[in-house]
Design a protein around this motif. Structure first.
Motif, PDB file in Angstrom:
ATOM      1  N   VAL A 120       0.832  -1.205   0.000  1.00  0.00           N
ATOM      2  CA  VAL A 120       0.000   0.000   0.000  1.00  0.00           C
ATOM      3  C   VAL A 120       0.867   1.256   0.000  1.00  0.00           C
ATOM      4  N   ARG A 121       1.940   1.237   0.781  1.00  0.00           N
ATOM      5  CA  ARG A 121       2.802   2.422   0.875  1.00  0.00           C
ATOM      6  C   ARG A 121       3.506   2.727  -0.440  1.00  0.00           C
ATOM      7  N   ASP A 144       1.972   2.138  -3.306  1.00  0.00           N
ATOM      8  CA  ASP A 144       0.911   2.299  -4.303  1.00  0.00           C
ATOM      9  C   ASP A 144       0.679   3.784  -4.633  1.00  0.00           C
ATOM     10  N   GLN A 145       0.640   4.071  -5.936  1.00  0.00           N
ATOM     11  CA  GLN A 145       0.492   5.457  -6.419  1.00  0.00           C
ATOM     12  C   GLN A 145      -0.780   6.126  -5.927  1.00  0.00           C
ATOM     13  N   LEU A 146      -1.879   5.358  -5.903  1.00  0.00           N
ATOM     14  CA  LEU A 146      -3.183   5.933  -5.571  1.00  0.00           C
ATOM     15  C   LEU A 146      -3.389   6.042  -4.052  1.00  0.00           C
ATOM     16  N   LEU A 147      -2.719   5.168  -3.288  1.00  0.00           N
ATOM     17  CA  LEU A 147      -3.025   5.051  -1.861  1.00  0.00           C
ATOM     18  C   LEU A 147      -1.886   5.453  -0.919  1.00  0.00           C
ATOM     19  N   GLY A 148      -0.652   5.235  -1.337  1.00  0.00           N
ATOM     20  CA  GLY A 148       0.484   5.400  -0.420  1.00  0.00           C
ATOM     21  C   GLY A 148       0.506   6.747   0.279  1.00  0.00           C
ATOM     22  N   PHE A 149       0.339   7.814  -0.497  1.00  0.00           N
ATOM     23  CA  PHE A 149       0.468   9.167   0.090  1.00  0.00           C
ATOM     24  C   PHE A 149      -0.653   9.458   1.093  1.00  0.00           C
ATOM     25  N   ILE A 150      -1.788   8.758   0.973  1.00  0.00           N
ATOM     26  CA  ILE A 150      -2.894   9.000   1.924  1.00  0.00           C
ATOM     27  C   ILE A 150      -2.443   8.594   3.331  1.00  0.00           C
ATOM     28  N   PHE A 151      -1.740   7.491   3.410  1.00  0.00           N
ATOM     29  CA  PHE A 151      -1.251   7.014   4.707  1.00  0.00           C
ATOM     30  C   PHE A 151      -0.074   7.855   5.201  1.00  0.00           C
ATOM     31  N   ASP A 152       0.901   8.079   4.302  1.00  0.00           N
ATOM     32  CA  ASP A 152       2.151   8.692   4.762  1.00  0.00           C
ATOM     33  C   ASP A 152       2.131  10.221   4.756  1.00  0.00           C
ATOM     34  N   ASP A 153       1.375  10.841   3.852  1.00  0.00           N
ATOM     35  CA  ASP A 153       1.383  12.306   3.774  1.00  0.00           C
ATOM     36  C   ASP A 153       0.100  12.932   4.325  1.00  0.00           C
ATOM     37  N   VAL A 154      -1.056  12.402   3.902  1.00  0.00           N
ATOM     38  CA  VAL A 154      -2.320  13.016   4.335  1.00  0.00           C
ATOM     39  C   VAL A 154      -2.583  12.719   5.814  1.00  0.00           C
ATOM     40  N   ALA A 155      -2.524  11.426   6.197  1.00  0.00           N
ATOM     41  CA  ALA A 155      -2.852  11.051   7.576  1.00  0.00           C
ATOM     42  C   ALA A 155      -1.606  10.951   8.456  1.00  0.00           C
ATOM     43  N   SER A 156      -0.419  10.990   7.856  1.00  0.00           N
ATOM     44  CA  SER A 156       0.841  10.819   8.595  1.00  0.00           C
ATOM     45  C   SER A 156       0.735   9.700   9.627  1.00  0.00           C
ATOM     46  N   PRO A 197     -12.651  15.022   3.689  1.00  0.00           N
ATOM     47  CA  PRO A 197     -12.387  16.400   3.236  1.00  0.00           C
ATOM     48  C   PRO A 197     -10.944  16.640   2.813  1.00  0.00           C
ATOM     49  N   LEU A 198     -10.052  15.690   3.108  1.00  0.00           N
ATOM     50  CA  LEU A 198      -8.618  15.917   2.876  1.00  0.00           C
ATOM     51  C   LEU A 198      -8.095  15.318   1.575  1.00  0.00           C
ATOM     52  N   THR A 199      -8.791  14.258   1.078  1.00  0.00           N
ATOM     53  CA  THR A 199      -8.266  13.546  -0.088  1.00  0.00           C
ATOM     54  C   THR A 199      -9.384  12.772  -0.772  1.00  0.00           C
ATOM     55  N   MET A 200      -9.094  12.133  -1.889  1.00  0.00           N
ATOM     56  CA  MET A 200     -10.105  11.326  -2.573  1.00  0.00           C
ATOM     57  C   MET A 200     -10.284   9.996  -1.846  1.00  0.00           C
ATOM     58  N   MET A 201     -11.510   9.716  -1.412  1.00  0.00           N
ATOM     59  CA  MET A 201     -11.820   8.433  -0.769  1.00  0.00           C
ATOM     60  C   MET A 201     -13.026   7.832  -1.494  1.00  0.00           C
ATOM     61  N   GLY A 202     -12.914   7.717  -2.815  1.00  0.00           N
ATOM     62  CA  GLY A 202     -14.040   7.253  -3.637  1.00  0.00           C
ATOM     63  C   GLY A 202     -13.915   5.789  -4.000  1.00  0.00           C
ATOM     64  N   ARG A 203     -14.796   5.358  -4.900  1.00  0.00           N
ATOM     65  CA  ARG A 203     -14.831   3.946  -5.301  1.00  0.00           C
ATOM     66  C   ARG A 203     -13.487   3.493  -5.885  1.00  0.00           C
ATOM     67  N   GLU A 204     -12.852   4.401  -6.625  1.00  0.00           N
ATOM     68  CA  GLU A 204     -11.565   4.050  -7.249  1.00  0.00           C
ATOM     69  C   GLU A 204     -10.516   3.675  -6.193  1.00  0.00           C
ATOM     70  N   GLN A 205     -10.481   4.471  -5.103  1.00  0.00           N
ATOM     71  CA  GLN A 205      -9.513   4.200  -4.034  1.00  0.00           C
ATOM     72  C   GLN A 205      -9.869   2.897  -3.307  1.00  0.00           C
ATOM     73  N   PHE A 206     -11.152   2.693  -3.031  1.00  0.00           N
ATOM     74  CA  PHE A 206     -11.542   1.461  -2.329  1.00  0.00           C
ATOM     75  C   PHE A 206     -11.310   0.227  -3.201  1.00  0.00           C
ATOM     76  N   ASP A 207     -11.575   0.345  -4.496  1.00  0.00           N
ATOM     77  CA  ASP A 207     -11.322  -0.794  -5.391  1.00  0.00           C
ATOM     78  C   ASP A 207      -9.833  -1.126  -5.439  1.00  0.00           C
ATOM     79  N   GLN A 208      -9.019  -0.091  -5.452  1.00  0.00           N
ATOM     80  CA  GLN A 208      -7.566  -0.322  -5.477  1.00  0.00           C
ATOM     81  C   GLN A 208      -7.111  -0.967  -4.159  1.00  0.00           C
ATOM     82  N   TRP A 209      -7.623  -0.443  -3.043  1.00  0.00           N
ATOM     83  CA  TRP A 209      -7.302  -1.009  -1.717  1.00  0.00           C
ATOM     84  C   TRP A 209      -7.632  -2.511  -1.725  1.00  0.00           C
TER      85      TRP A 209
END
Ligand code: HEM
Length: 149
Positions: A23-24, A26-38, A75-87
């Motif tokens: 996940v870390r 992953d282009q679509l998801l990695g930054f959500i964990f490490d940059d958006v949510a730290s 409110p901070l990032t994209m959490m749509g179907r595309e992100q959940f499907d990738q997860w």
């Protein structure tokens, strides 16, 4: 070597560690964990071991607020179907890479159910399939195992 099933804590730890390594990256998801949510990984990984142990074996002692935690990201990032499907795709491919059997199949089904629930709840989309009045007894028991007290 032939793959075997998820039997307990040891396999859960292997699965979770490998999943978040991917996940870390992953282009679509990695930054959500490490940059958006730290995310603090020393805290997050043990929490996720407990979560999956609770889902699969009812003995992980997980307490948390998955809907609330994911809702805060909307409110901070994209959490749509595309992100959940990738997860889900990353999760399922990690399970398939490491394990095979009843629990391996079950954990993928649980992940898919929960991705649907979390996605629809945090985005305010009604989800017919998860209308509480339509849950089976089996689903009710399963969700009770990880509901916050
Ligand atoms: C787009 C897909 C997803 C993203 C980007 C994502 C991201 C995150 C992040 C950043 C956190 C840490 C939040 C915090 O501690 O403040 C978190 C927590 C968590 N996630 Fe996800 N997640 C996703 C999907 C899922 C799915 C499908 C599940 C379940 C199958 C799940 C289960 C959890 C759990 C149990 C926690 C801990 C919640 C708590 O502390 O109470 N996540 N997630």
């Amino acid at each position: 070597m032939a793959l075997s099933d998820i039997r307990g804590r040891e396999e859960i730890v292997r699965l979770v560690d490998r999943f978040y390594d991917k996940v870390r990256e992953d282009q679509l998801l990695g930054f959500i964990f490490d940059d958006v949510a730290s995310v603090d990984w020393d805290t997050h990984l043990p929490k996720m071991y407990a979560f999956w142990q609770t889902v699969l074996f009812r003995d992980g002692g997980f307490r948390g607020d998955p809907i609330g935690k994911h809702a805060k990201l909307v409110p901070l990032t994209m959490m749509g179907r595309e992100q959940f499907d990738q997860w889900l795709q990353v999760f399922e491919s990690t399970v398939d890479e490491l394990f095979v059997g009843e629990n391996a199949t079950h954990i993928k089904a649980c992940a898919s159910d929960m991705a649907n629930v979390i996605h629809s709840k945090i985005n305010g989309i009604p989800n017919e399939k998860f209308d509480p009045s339509k849950l089976t007894d089996g689903q009710r028991a399963k969700y009770a195992a990880y509901r916050k007290e």
